[in-house]
Motif scaffolding. Structure first.
Motif, PDB file in Angstrom:
ATOM      1  N   TRP A 164       0.844  -1.422  -0.063  1.00 55.52           N
ATOM      2  CA  TRP A 164      -0.077  -0.301  -0.341  1.00 55.52           C
ATOM      3  C   TRP A 164       0.691   1.182  -0.429  1.00 55.52           C
ATOM      4  N   ARG A 165       0.589   2.424  -1.183  1.00 60.05           N
ATOM      5  CA  ARG A 165       1.879   3.846  -1.093  1.00 60.05           C
ATOM      6  C   ARG A 165       0.361   4.147  -0.635  1.00 60.05           C
ATOM      7  N   ARG A 166       0.843   5.777  -1.516  1.00 54.26           N
ATOM      8  CA  ARG A 166       0.429   7.298  -1.342  1.00 54.26           C
ATOM      9  C   ARG A 166       0.784   7.865  -2.356  1.00 54.26           C
ATOM     10  N   PRO A 167       0.108   7.664  -3.208  1.00 52.26           N
ATOM     11  CA  PRO A 167       0.415   8.126  -4.482  1.00 52.26           C
ATOM     12  C   PRO A 167       0.909   9.314  -4.533  1.00 52.26           C
ATOM     13  N   TYR A 168       0.882  10.509  -3.656  1.00 50.56           N
ATOM     14  CA  TYR A 168       1.389  11.768  -3.268  1.00 50.56           C
ATOM     15  C   TYR A 168       2.204  12.282  -1.917  1.00 50.56           C
ATOM     16  N   ARG A 169       2.322  12.774  -1.877  1.00 50.16           N
ATOM     17  CA  ARG A 169       2.949  14.040  -0.250  1.00 50.16           C
ATOM     18  C   ARG A 169       1.852  14.472   0.415  1.00 50.16           C
ATOM     19  N   PRO A 170       1.702  14.379   1.601  1.00 50.88           N
ATOM     20  CA  PRO A 170       0.951  14.924   2.677  1.00 50.88           C
ATOM     21  C   PRO A 170       0.826  16.997   2.570  1.00 50.88           C
ATOM     22  N   GLY A 171      -0.047  17.248   2.572  1.00 48.89           N
ATOM     23  CA  GLY A 171      -0.055  19.216   2.318  1.00 48.89           C
ATOM     24  C   GLY A 171       0.208  19.584   3.262  1.00 48.89           C
ATOM     25  N   PRO A 172       0.868  20.594   3.784  1.00 41.68           N
ATOM     26  CA  PRO A 172       1.540  21.449   4.522  1.00 41.68           C
ATOM     27  C   PRO A 172       0.166  21.412   5.244  1.00 41.68           C
ATOM     28  N   TRP A 173      -0.771  21.573   5.110  1.00 46.80           N
ATOM     29  CA  TRP A 173      -1.536  22.260   6.501  1.00 46.80           C
ATOM     30  C   TRP A 173      -2.308  20.689   7.252  1.00 46.80           C
ATOM     31  N   ARG A 174      -1.727  19.510   6.355  1.00 51.52           N
ATOM     32  CA  ARG A 174      -1.852  18.120   7.247  1.00 51.52           C
ATOM     33  C   ARG A 174      -0.892  18.065   7.998  1.00 51.52           C
ATOM     34  N   VAL A 175       0.191  17.936   7.419  1.00 52.17           N
ATOM     35  CA  VAL A 175       1.772  18.231   8.355  1.00 52.17           C
ATOM     36  C   VAL A 175       1.575  19.538   9.450  1.00 52.17           C
ATOM     37  N   GLY A 176       1.908  20.543   8.814  1.00 49.34           N
ATOM     38  CA  GLY A 176       1.564  21.485  10.287  1.00 49.34           C
ATOM     39  C   GLY A 176       0.309  21.017  11.013  1.00 49.34           C
ATOM     40  N   GLY A 177      -0.926  20.314  11.357  1.00 48.22           N
ATOM     41  CA  GLY A 177      -1.277  20.518  11.923  1.00 48.22           C
ATOM     42  C   GLY A 177      -1.244  19.201  12.805  1.00 48.22           C
ATOM     43  N   ALA A 178      -0.534  18.026  12.889  1.00 52.02           N
ATOM     44  CA  ALA A 178       0.597  17.008  12.941  1.00 52.02           C
ATOM     45  C   ALA A 178       1.252  17.651  13.907  1.00 52.02           C
ATOM     46  N   ALA A 179       2.238  18.746  13.428  1.00 52.08           N
ATOM     47  CA  ALA A 179       3.409  19.142  14.226  1.00 52.08           C
ATOM     48  C   ALA A 179       2.641  20.027  15.194  1.00 52.08           C
ATOM     49  N   LEU A 180       1.151  21.194  15.214  1.00 55.57           N
ATOM     50  CA  LEU A 180       0.906  21.304  16.244  1.00 55.57           C
ATOM     51  C   LEU A 180       0.080  20.556  17.664  1.00 55.57           C
ATOM     52  N   LEU A 181      -0.056  19.314  16.745  1.00 51.36           N
ATOM     53  CA  LEU A 181      -0.927  18.068  17.957  1.00 51.36           C
ATOM     54  C   LEU A 181       0.534  18.623  18.384  1.00 51.36           C
ATOM     55  N   LEU A 182       1.411  17.989  17.624  1.00 47.78           N
ATOM     56  CA  LEU A 182       3.082  17.168  18.917  1.00 47.78           C
ATOM     57  C   LEU A 182       3.576  18.238  19.818  1.00 47.78           C
ATOM     58  N   LEU A 183       3.292  19.416  19.088  1.00 52.89           N
ATOM     59  CA  LEU A 183       4.094  20.326  20.054  1.00 52.89           C
ATOM     60  C   LEU A 183       2.881  20.793  21.551  1.00 52.89           C
ATOM     61  N   LEU A 184       1.598  20.218  21.025  1.00 51.99           N
ATOM     62  CA  LEU A 184       0.204  20.011  22.682  1.00 51.99           C
ATOM     63  C   LEU A 184       1.092  19.306  23.205  1.00 51.99           C
ATOM     64  N   ALA A 185       1.058  17.974  22.742  1.00 50.47           N
ATOM     65  CA  ALA A 185       1.618  16.761  23.850  1.00 50.47           C
ATOM     66  C   ALA A 185       3.278  16.482  24.047  1.00 50.47           C
ATOM     67  N   SER A 186       3.759  17.482  23.745  1.00 53.37           N
ATOM     68  CA  SER A 186       5.092  17.996  24.524  1.00 53.37           C
ATOM     69  C   SER A 186       5.043  18.387  25.424  1.00 53.37           C
ATOM     70  N   TYR A 187       4.226  19.739  25.566  1.00 48.04           N
ATOM     71  CA  TYR A 187       3.354  20.245  26.760  1.00 48.04           C
ATOM     72  C   TYR A 187       3.210  19.346  27.825  1.00 48.04           C
ATOM     73  N   MET A 188       2.113  18.719  27.032  1.00 50.50           N
ATOM     74  CA  MET A 188       1.696  18.212  28.081  1.00 50.50           C
ATOM     75  C   MET A 188       2.838  16.266  28.149  1.00 50.50           C
ATOM     76  N   LEU A 189       3.379  15.978  28.152  1.00 49.14           N
ATOM     77  CA  LEU A 189       4.261  15.680  28.776  1.00 49.14           C
ATOM     78  C   LEU A 189       4.897  16.102  29.466  1.00 49.14           C
ATOM     79  N   LEU A 190       5.337  17.782  29.563  1.00 47.66           N
ATOM     80  CA  LEU A 190       6.111  18.369  30.200  1.00 47.66           C
ATOM     81  C   LEU A 190       5.273  17.867  31.819  1.00 47.66           C
ATOM     82  N   SER A 191       3.966  18.823  31.428  1.00 48.99           N
ATOM     83  CA  SER A 191       3.090  18.698  32.272  1.00 48.99           C
ATOM     84  C   SER A 191       3.207  17.513  33.746  1.00 48.99           C
TER      85      SER A 191
END
Length: 186
Positions: free
Chosen positions: A29-56
């Protein structure tokens, strides 16, 4: 460690033009395109939130009780899982069929169950919100069902402001469908 869910196959750009599907492993199974900047940016923001939650979690574990820290840790793990799933959302193709991965559900159709794959002009959702705009959509018509499934749009998180990427992805999915679609005789 390669993250296969983040990358599209680079062979699409460097392959000879006489082969529509320049892949050696057509069963994977393969994705025939790269993920877009909106999807990657949303995931990056979620990971930033998770890092604050882990620090908490660390601060709560040092100053509070372990049960409160455990609740905060569980929340952080849930946010990390959502971010990773958000990166996997999209359309995946293989010799077996077409797979539409959503945030919660995944739907797979075998190529034998697909009657048509086509690009049409129609109102599409803007970034998945209820607001619709005029755009292009890649539709899959399943056998035995009257409704068409919208698989890709040029206004979703992968293709917003990237119309040429949408055209390439739609062409590749249509090529996979043409290669593996074998009509069944009634």
């Amino acid at each position: 460690m390669p993250l296969h869910f983040l990358t599209a196959d680079g062979e699409l750009d460097t392959a000879p033009s006489d082969t529509p599907l320049p892949h050696e492993e057509r069963e994977r199974w393969r994705r025939p395109y790269r993920p877009g900047p909106w999807r990657v940016g949303g995931a990056a923001l979620l990971l930033l939130l998770a890092s604050y939650m882990l620090l908490s979690t660390l601060i709560i574990a040092m100053a509070g009780t372990l049960t409160e820290a455990g609740v905060c840790l569980a929340g952080a793990v849930l946010v990390i899982a959502c971010a990773l799933r958000l990166l996997r959302v999209g359309v995946w193709v293989s010799a077996h069929g077409i797979r539409q991965v959503g945030l919660i559900t995944t739907t797979t159709l075998a190529w034998q169950d697909v009657t048509a794959v086509r690009t049409v002009q129609q109102p599409v959702k803007w970034l998945g919100t209820p607001r619709t705009v005029q755009g292009q959509a890649l539709l899959v018509e399943p056998r035995g069902q009257e409704s068409l499934r919208t698989v890709l749009t040029d206004h979703n998180a992968d293709f917003l402001a990237r119309p040429e990427a949408f055209d390439r992805a739609a062409d590749v999915v249509e090529a996979w469908a043409a290669e593996y679609h074998r009509p069944q005789h009634p």
